[in-house]
Design an enzyme around this catalytic site. Structure first.
Site, PDB file in Angstrom:
ATOM      1  N   ASP A 104      -9.273  33.815  21.985  1.00 58.26           N
ATOM      2  CA  ASP A 104      -8.372  34.429  21.014  1.00 58.26           C
ATOM      3  C   ASP A 104      -8.822  35.847  20.714  1.00 58.26           C
ATOM      4  O   ASP A 104     -10.021  36.107  20.540  1.00 58.26           O
ATOM      5  CB  ASP A 104      -8.392  33.620  19.711  1.00 58.26           C
ATOM      6  N   ASP A 126     -20.254  18.548  18.014  1.00 59.39           N
ATOM      7  CA  ASP A 126     -21.405  19.120  17.308  1.00 59.39           C
ATOM      8  C   ASP A 126     -22.684  18.744  18.048  1.00 59.39           C
ATOM      9  O   ASP A 126     -23.050  17.579  18.133  1.00 59.39           O
ATOM     10  CB  ASP A 126     -21.407  18.581  15.870  1.00 59.39           C
ATOM     11  N   ASN A 155     -25.847  20.097  17.327  1.00 56.46           N
ATOM     12  CA  ASN A 155     -27.101  20.279  16.589  1.00 56.46           C
ATOM     13  C   ASN A 155     -27.140  19.575  15.231  1.00 56.46           C
ATOM     14  O   ASN A 155     -28.043  19.803  14.432  1.00 56.46           O
ATOM     15  CB  ASN A 155     -27.402  21.772  16.412  1.00 56.46           C
ATOM     16  N   HIS A 200      -3.659  24.095  17.265  1.00 57.64           N
ATOM     17  CA  HIS A 200      -4.472  24.112  16.053  1.00 57.64           C
ATOM     18  C   HIS A 200      -3.654  24.446  14.807  1.00 57.64           C
ATOM     19  O   HIS A 200      -4.120  24.247  13.692  1.00 57.64           O
ATOM     20  CB  HIS A 200      -5.602  25.134  16.207  1.00 57.64           C
ATOM     21  N   ASP A 201      -2.442  24.966  15.006  1.00 53.97           N
ATOM     22  CA  ASP A 201      -1.595  25.368  13.885  1.00 53.97           C
ATOM     23  C   ASP A 201      -0.449  24.399  13.615  1.00 53.97           C
ATOM     24  O   ASP A 201       0.351  24.627  12.704  1.00 53.97           O
ATOM     25  CB  ASP A 201      -0.983  26.748  14.159  1.00 53.97           C
ATOM     26  N   ASP A 254      -3.352  36.991  19.134  1.00 55.35           N
ATOM     27  CA  ASP A 254      -2.894  36.402  17.880  1.00 55.35           C
ATOM     28  C   ASP A 254      -2.004  37.364  17.086  1.00 55.35           C
ATOM     29  O   ASP A 254      -2.352  38.526  16.905  1.00 55.35           O
ATOM     30  CB  ASP A 254      -4.117  36.024  17.034  1.00 55.35           C
TER      31      ASP A 254
END
Length: 541
Positions: A98, A21, A23, A319-320, A194
């Site tokens: 993706d 991150d 910001n 990620h899955d 995907d």
């Protein structure tokens, strides 16, 4: 064998929301990736794969796209993406993204028009006046949702906020050709496609006939909406017009499939995609005993069927999926078992994919309440089971082991507050073990997992004749030992992996004279193995 850049590449997958991150809003972003580009480059990978960065209301964390040509506001803007491309190209890093083609967000303008039957978008989605069949959403409940405005039901194989596109409509195909060209002009080098196995649907919309609707592998694979001829026709056309002429890396997600189906998508003669993400090994709960034996069989079958005329994806987490170290390793031997998994990943045949945090040995999270989880798939399943009257504690503990949030907790950069990911409370809780497991601590460790990955990536490039294009053969090995050979015309490598917490001697398999090329211990004895030791041996031919 034909040499290709995407065969030689090592891919680093980034889940932008959880990477870095920049910001202070608690959400990772494109500028955050740019800040860490030298970290990625130092690892030695060749390709960065970004999960969806498109505009999205985030019912499924970006896989519900509301505008394919805009950047998600939380992630930045198009100028940030162009800068990421520029900074990556300076370091010879390629970017793939993706591309979600099966469905959009219910907030996409196409769907809004389709609901109103406006702008020739009536049949961009699949509408029925009555529920035609027993199809069930992969995210629980019926796959059909009633829309009061149109007074019809629409199909959603995933969440109700992700309506399925109607690929029988040729306009959809043309829309995506234009979208692909648009991203190519920005400098992307390929796509992870995907859920492409679901693009075609049985136009009779017959009931599915499966034994267990709670079995994900059965539900995902029903032939009424999986691997239909329409999918292959579409991919062949996209490949001939866009993928091959632009020398792209194309990675298909096709769920649970047998080898013949996988071959059909990836073989050179069919001209569809370079490689697909296999799910075979994900069914294994660990790599102990008979499960390791099954994994060996899977690897040999992949090689026999795919290596010469198609290609293979090697991955242990994404990620899955849960963290591979928690599933396949041993947390009591965290660093060495993580290094063993790294050796295996980077020496098996195929293109290796590393998921963010894997290179420092990040683990599953153990949240105590369902309220701490964001994973829509898990949360929906939890409440469905509760509605059936099942024991919530039993199923909560079972579900969280496989929750997608295990891999989606923020990247652990340091032992500072919020793990150096952000200076404010992140969108998803940090794994409490961040004070011990983080990039800064790992890099200072004499047994650094990051440095192991870096060294192995360099070895893969140095010995590409063996480790990329070389033959593979598993040697009959038992008792939690996995041994295989990688051969070329000039070198022979033997990789030996001890998947146990015991010391082992393997004198019977050492009748050839090999030199030690790599070990995750400071152990020069080629026939002696400590717990979770991995060795790469080499000899000239």
């Amino acid at each position: 064998m034909q040499k290709k850049w995407w065969k030689e590449a090592v891919v680093y997958q980034i889940y932008p929301r959880s990477f870095n991150d920049s910001n202070g809003d608690g959400i990772g972003d494109l500028k955050g990736i740019i800040e860490k580009i030298d970290y990625i480059n130092d690892l030695g990978v060749d390709v960065i794969w970004l999960t969806p960065i498109n505009m999205s209301p985030n019912y499924d964390n970006g896989y519900d796209i509301s505008d394919y040509k805009k950047i998600m506001k939380e992630f930045g803007n198009l100028e940030d993406f162009k800068k990421l491309i520029k900074e990556s190209q300076k370091r010879d890093l390629k970017i793939i993204i993706d591309l979600v083609m099966n469905h959009t967000s219910h907030k996409h303008s196409w769907f809004q028009d389709s609901k109103k039957k406006k702008n020739n978008k009536d049949d961009y989605y699949i509408w029925k006046k009555e529920i035609p069949n027993n199809w069930k959403s992969f995210f629980s409940g019926s796959a059909w949702e009633y829309d009061e405005e149109r007074e019809e039901y629409y199909l959603h194989l995933y969440a109700k906020e992700q309506p399925d596109l109607n690929w029988e409509n040729k306009k959809i195909k043309n829309e995506f050709k234009e979208i692909i060209n648009w991203w190519l002009k920005l400098g992307v080098s390929g796509f992870r496609l995907d859920a492409i196995h679901h693009l075609g649907k049985d136009q009779e919309f017959s009931d599915i006939n499966i034994d267990n609707f709670d079995d994900e592998s059965q539900l995902f694979s029903a032939p009424e909406y999986t691997h239909r001829n329409k999918v292959h026709e579409l991919l062949n056309e996209f490949n001939e017009e866009l993928f091959t002429p632009n020398n792209l890396m194309t990675v298909g997600e096709i769920g649970y499939s047998d080898l013949n189906t996988t071959y059909k998508y990836t073989c050179k003669a069919n001209k569809e995609v370079n490689m697909v993400v296999q799910f075979d090994h994900l069914k294994l709960p660990n790599f102990n005993g008979c499960n390791l034996d099954e994994f060996k069989k899977i690897q040999q079958s992949w090689y026999n069927k795919l290596f010469e005329n198609a290609w293979i994806v090697q991955y242990l987490e994404s990620h899955d999926q849960p963290r591979s170290l928690s599933k396949y390793g041993d947390l009591e031997y965290r660093q060495v078992s993580a290094s063993l998994l790294a050796v295996m990943l980077l020496t098996l045949p195929g293109t290796p994919f590393i998921y963010q945090g894997q290179e420092i040995g990040m683990t599953n999270v153990d949240f105590e309440s369902i309220d701490d989880y964001d994973d829509v798939k898990m949360v929906n399943k939890y409440y469905e089971l509760i509605d059936r009257g099942l024991n919530k504690n039993v199923f909560f503990n079972k579900l969280k082991k496989n929750s997608r949030d295990n891999a989606r907790t923020p990247m652990q950069w340091s032992n500072e507050k919020y793990a150096g990911f952000s200076n404010t409370k992140p969108w998803l809780k940090i794994n409490p073990n961040y004070k011990k497991i983080n990039v800064e601590s790992d890099k200072k460790s004499k047994n650094s997992i990051f440095e192991t990955y870096k060294k192995l990536i360099n070895l893969r490039k140095e010995y590409s004749d063996c480790l990329i294009y070389g033959e593979y053969k598993e040697i009959n090995s038992k008792n939690n030992i996995y041994t295989y050979i990688r051969n070329s015309k000039t070198n022979k490598m033997k990789i030996i992996l001890n998947f146990s917490n015991s010391e082992v001697r393997l004198t019977e398999s050492m009748n050839e004279k090999f030199e030690l090329l790599f070990s995750n211990y400071k152990n020069k004895k080629v026939d002696h193995f400590y717990p979770y030791e991995a060795k790469i041996l080499i000899k000239s031919i």
